[in-house]
Scaffold this active site. Structure first.
Site, PDB file in Angstrom:
ATOM      1  CG  ASP A  26      -1.172   2.760   4.044  1.00  0.00           C
ATOM      2  OD1 ASP A  26      -2.029   2.500   3.164  1.00  0.00           O
ATOM      3  OD2 ASP A  26      -0.946   1.977   4.980  1.00  0.00           O
ATOM      4  CG  ASP A  50      -1.979  -0.983   1.246  1.00  0.00           C
ATOM      5  OD1 ASP A  50      -2.147  -1.629   0.200  1.00  0.00           O
ATOM      6  OD2 ASP A  50      -2.655  -1.160   2.271  1.00  0.00           O
ATOM      7  CE  LYS A  74      -2.462   4.473  17.674  1.00  0.00           C
ATOM      8  NZ  LYS A  74      -3.639   3.676  17.712  1.00  0.00           N
TER       9      LYS A  74
END
Length: 361
Positions: free
Chosen positions: A219, A110, A163
């Protein structure tokens, strides 16, 4: 050298396009997505390419045989009977990837960028570690797993922070790697994550480095990002190969047009538009930030904005399509219809407005 492309499964995020064609064969910039990667690998001296798939390889075999001859590479399929994650497929393809001592590239199908394979191979060889991750810089690192470097050794990865709440860096894993064959010995043949299970081992061994990607990265596995990726790709083309872009009084900004497309002189196309083969664009049509796939027709005075028009589809007169609308294969939009964020499945005919995001089945 060798390369493995992680193709994976059904491409559900890119539906309705992937209901007709496997994701790697969906055209991005008027060429199948996977062809961008095969060409870049071949140009970097890769001779063996493995496609890790768990769905519909037979549809791809025909197309890829053609590329084997064209690029002088051997393309084999490694077919998973169950999804093996991002590391399992490397173990499954062990016979090819460990056939000699040269390192191998791994990439996510991707990901679209200016693939830096030659520079990456040189960098990897120079540092002598077991693996190198290509890193890209992002504006909002808190949404990703962030790479944190060792203080003493340049580019050596010290750890990953998932994160982060506080700023620890802005480099993230770009989904491209180069690894030594020995790395495969760390992987079991079962569903395994290279990011969560294999890379931490290499970090502990102080053998994993990162390489900064220059230029764009995206992506493109879902429609919104597919359109954003097209904008970045066209911008890159304008710098590297401006001769490939269309010019003319009715072209605005970066626009890629297949030579077989017919565009009315009174239409206005661009910026950031890709027009595929045998597309017909009528009088007074306005298209911006969109992709129109092959054999489609956009009739007079319609506005197409932030939209993917699937193959062999027809948009009627005085229509307005926007808001990341995606038409599947062979869709007909009747005259004077408004679609805002609709995802229309193949072979449908739309005669009523779709004012907000909806899946039309």
């Amino acid at each position: 050298m060798k390369g493995l492309i992680l193709v994976g499964g059904y491409g559900t995020r890119l539906r309705p396009l992937t209901l007709t064609v496997p994701k790697p064969l969906v055209e991005f910039g008027n060429r199948p997505m996977i062809l961008h990667q095969i060409e870049a690998l071949a140009n970097a001296g890769v001779t063996d390419i493995v496609l890790a798939v768990n769905y519909r390889p037979e549809v791809m075999v025909e197309t890829l045989k053609k590329y084997e001859k064209e690029y002088g590479v051997s393309i084999t399929f490694s077919v998973e009977t169950e999804p093996l994650g991002t590391a399992g497929p490397l173990k499954l393809a062990e016979a090819v990837l460990k056939k000699d001592k040269s390192p191998f590239f791994v990439l996510n199908s991707d990901v679209i960028c200016d693939y830096p394979f030659e520079e990456l191979a040189k960098f990897h060889k120079a540092h002598g570690g077991q693996g190198t991750i290509v890193a890209t810089k992002v504006d909002e690192p808190s949404k990703y797993g962030v790479i944190v470097h060792d203080i003493a050794t340049p580019n050596l990865i010290d750890r990953f922070v998932e994160k982060p709440v506080e700023f620890v860096g802005n480099r993230i894993n770009a989904g491209l790697y180069i690894l030594n064959p020995e790395v495969i010995d760390l992987i079991d043949l079962k569903p395994t994550s290279i990011e969560k299970e294999t890379f931490p081992i290499l970090v502990e061994q102080k053998s994993l480095y990162s390489f900064d990607l220059e230029g764009y990265w995206m992506d493109v596995g879902q429609p919104k990002d597919f359109l954003s990726g097209s904008v970045l790709y066209l911008n890159s083309l304008s710098k590297r190969h401006p001769e490939r872009l269309a010019t003319g009084p009715n072209i605005v900004g970066n626009v890629l047009v297949d030579p077989s497309a017919k565009i009315s002189e009174t239409a206005k196309v661009g910026p950031d538009v890709v027009i595929g083969p045998n597309v017909t664009i009528g009088d007074g049509v306005r298209i911006t930030r969109s992709v129109v796939l092959s054999n489609s027709t956009i009739r007079n005075h319609s506005l197409v904005k932030s939209t993917i028009v699937g193959w062999s589809s027809t948009v009627g007169q005085w229509c307005r399509l926007e808001g990341v609308t995606v038409l599947g294969d062979d869709v007909e939009v009747k005259d004077e219809v408004y679609i805002n964020g609709g995802k229309v499945l193949p072979h449908k005919s739309i005669s009523a407005n779709v004012p907000k995001e909806a899946i039309i089945m």
